[in-house]
Enzyme design. Structure first.
Site, PDB file in Angstrom:
ATOM      1  N   MET A 241       0.838  -1.176   0.000  1.00  0.00           N
ATOM      2  CA  MET A 241       0.000   0.000   0.000  1.00  0.00           C
ATOM      3  C   MET A 241       0.887   1.244   0.000  1.00  0.00           C
ATOM      4  O   MET A 241       1.429   1.617   1.030  1.00  0.00           O
ATOM      5  CB  MET A 241      -0.902  -0.017   1.230  1.00  0.00           C
ATOM      6  CG  MET A 241      -1.576   1.296   1.488  1.00  0.00           C
ATOM      7  SD  MET A 241      -2.644   1.351   2.934  1.00  0.00           S
ATOM      8  CE  MET A 241      -1.566   0.950   4.258  1.00  0.00           C
ATOM      9  N   PRO A 242       1.087   1.869  -1.135  1.00  0.00           N
ATOM     10  CA  PRO A 242       1.887   3.088  -1.160  1.00  0.00           C
ATOM     11  C   PRO A 242       1.112   4.279  -0.604  1.00  0.00           C
ATOM     12  O   PRO A 242      -0.097   4.398  -0.792  1.00  0.00           O
ATOM     13  CB  PRO A 242       2.189   3.306  -2.641  1.00  0.00           C
ATOM     14  CG  PRO A 242       1.368   2.341  -3.389  1.00  0.00           C
ATOM     15  CD  PRO A 242       0.730   1.400  -2.447  1.00  0.00           C
ATOM     16  N   ILE A 243       1.857   5.112   0.103  1.00  0.00           N
ATOM     17  CA  ILE A 243       1.326   6.387   0.581  1.00  0.00           C
ATOM     18  C   ILE A 243       2.268   7.461   0.063  1.00  0.00           C
ATOM     19  O   ILE A 243       3.467   7.429   0.327  1.00  0.00           O
ATOM     20  CB  ILE A 243       1.265   6.438   2.114  1.00  0.00           C
ATOM     21  CG1 ILE A 243       0.367   5.332   2.643  1.00  0.00           C
ATOM     22  CG2 ILE A 243       0.780   7.813   2.585  1.00  0.00           C
ATOM     23  CD1 ILE A 243       0.385   5.185   4.152  1.00  0.00           C
TER      24      ILE A 243
ATOM     25  N   ALA B 274      -5.345   0.744  -3.813  1.00  0.00           N
ATOM     26  CA  ALA B 274      -4.392   0.511  -2.726  1.00  0.00           C
ATOM     27  C   ALA B 274      -3.441   1.688  -2.537  1.00  0.00           C
ATOM     28  O   ALA B 274      -2.546   1.635  -1.697  1.00  0.00           O
ATOM     29  CB  ALA B 274      -3.592  -0.759  -2.998  1.00  0.00           C
TER      30      ALA B 274
ATOM     31  N   PHE C  84      -2.671   5.639  -1.612  1.00  0.00           N
ATOM     32  CA  PHE C  84      -3.153   6.805  -0.875  1.00  0.00           C
ATOM     33  C   PHE C  84      -2.279   8.004  -1.217  1.00  0.00           C
ATOM     34  O   PHE C  84      -1.055   7.896  -1.216  1.00  0.00           O
ATOM     35  CB  PHE C  84      -3.102   6.550   0.637  1.00  0.00           C
ATOM     36  CG  PHE C  84      -4.052   5.489   1.080  1.00  0.00           C
ATOM     37  CD1 PHE C  84      -5.301   5.822   1.557  1.00  0.00           C
ATOM     38  CD2 PHE C  84      -3.700   4.148   0.983  1.00  0.00           C
ATOM     39  CE1 PHE C  84      -6.195   4.834   1.960  1.00  0.00           C
ATOM     40  CE2 PHE C  84      -4.582   3.152   1.386  1.00  0.00           C
ATOM     41  CZ  PHE C  84      -5.832   3.495   1.872  1.00  0.00           C
TER      42      PHE C  84
END
Length: 78
Positions: free
Chosen positions: A1-3, A46, A48
């Site tokens: 999950m990249p932010i 996935a 953000f």
């Protein structure tokens, strides 16, 4: 999950603006999300993206508050 966090200065993107518009923010979110999909194969749902607006008095350049630095540049000095 990249932010991903994007910081932009709160001075707007055009005359008379004091912040980035909601449309510009939506475009940034879409573009960054698509880039992560294309490069890292991370699904859009996935990813953000956070956009932080930094007030002008909260950043500097060349050892000075940015407003003062820009004034000096405009006068031809450094």
């Amino acid at each position: 999950m990249p932010i991903v966090t994007i910081q932009v200065t709160r001075e707007g993107s055009g005359p008379g603006r004091d912040s980035v518009t909601p449309e510009e923010k939506a475009s940034l979110i879409a573009g960054v999300s698509q880039l992560l999909l294309d490069v890292l194969h991370k699904p859009l749902e996935a990813t953000f993206v956070l956009i932080e607006e930094v007030e002008m008095e909260n950043w500097g350049w060349g050892g000075l508050p940015v407003v003062e630095y820009r004034k000096r540049l405009a006068k031809g000095g450094q």
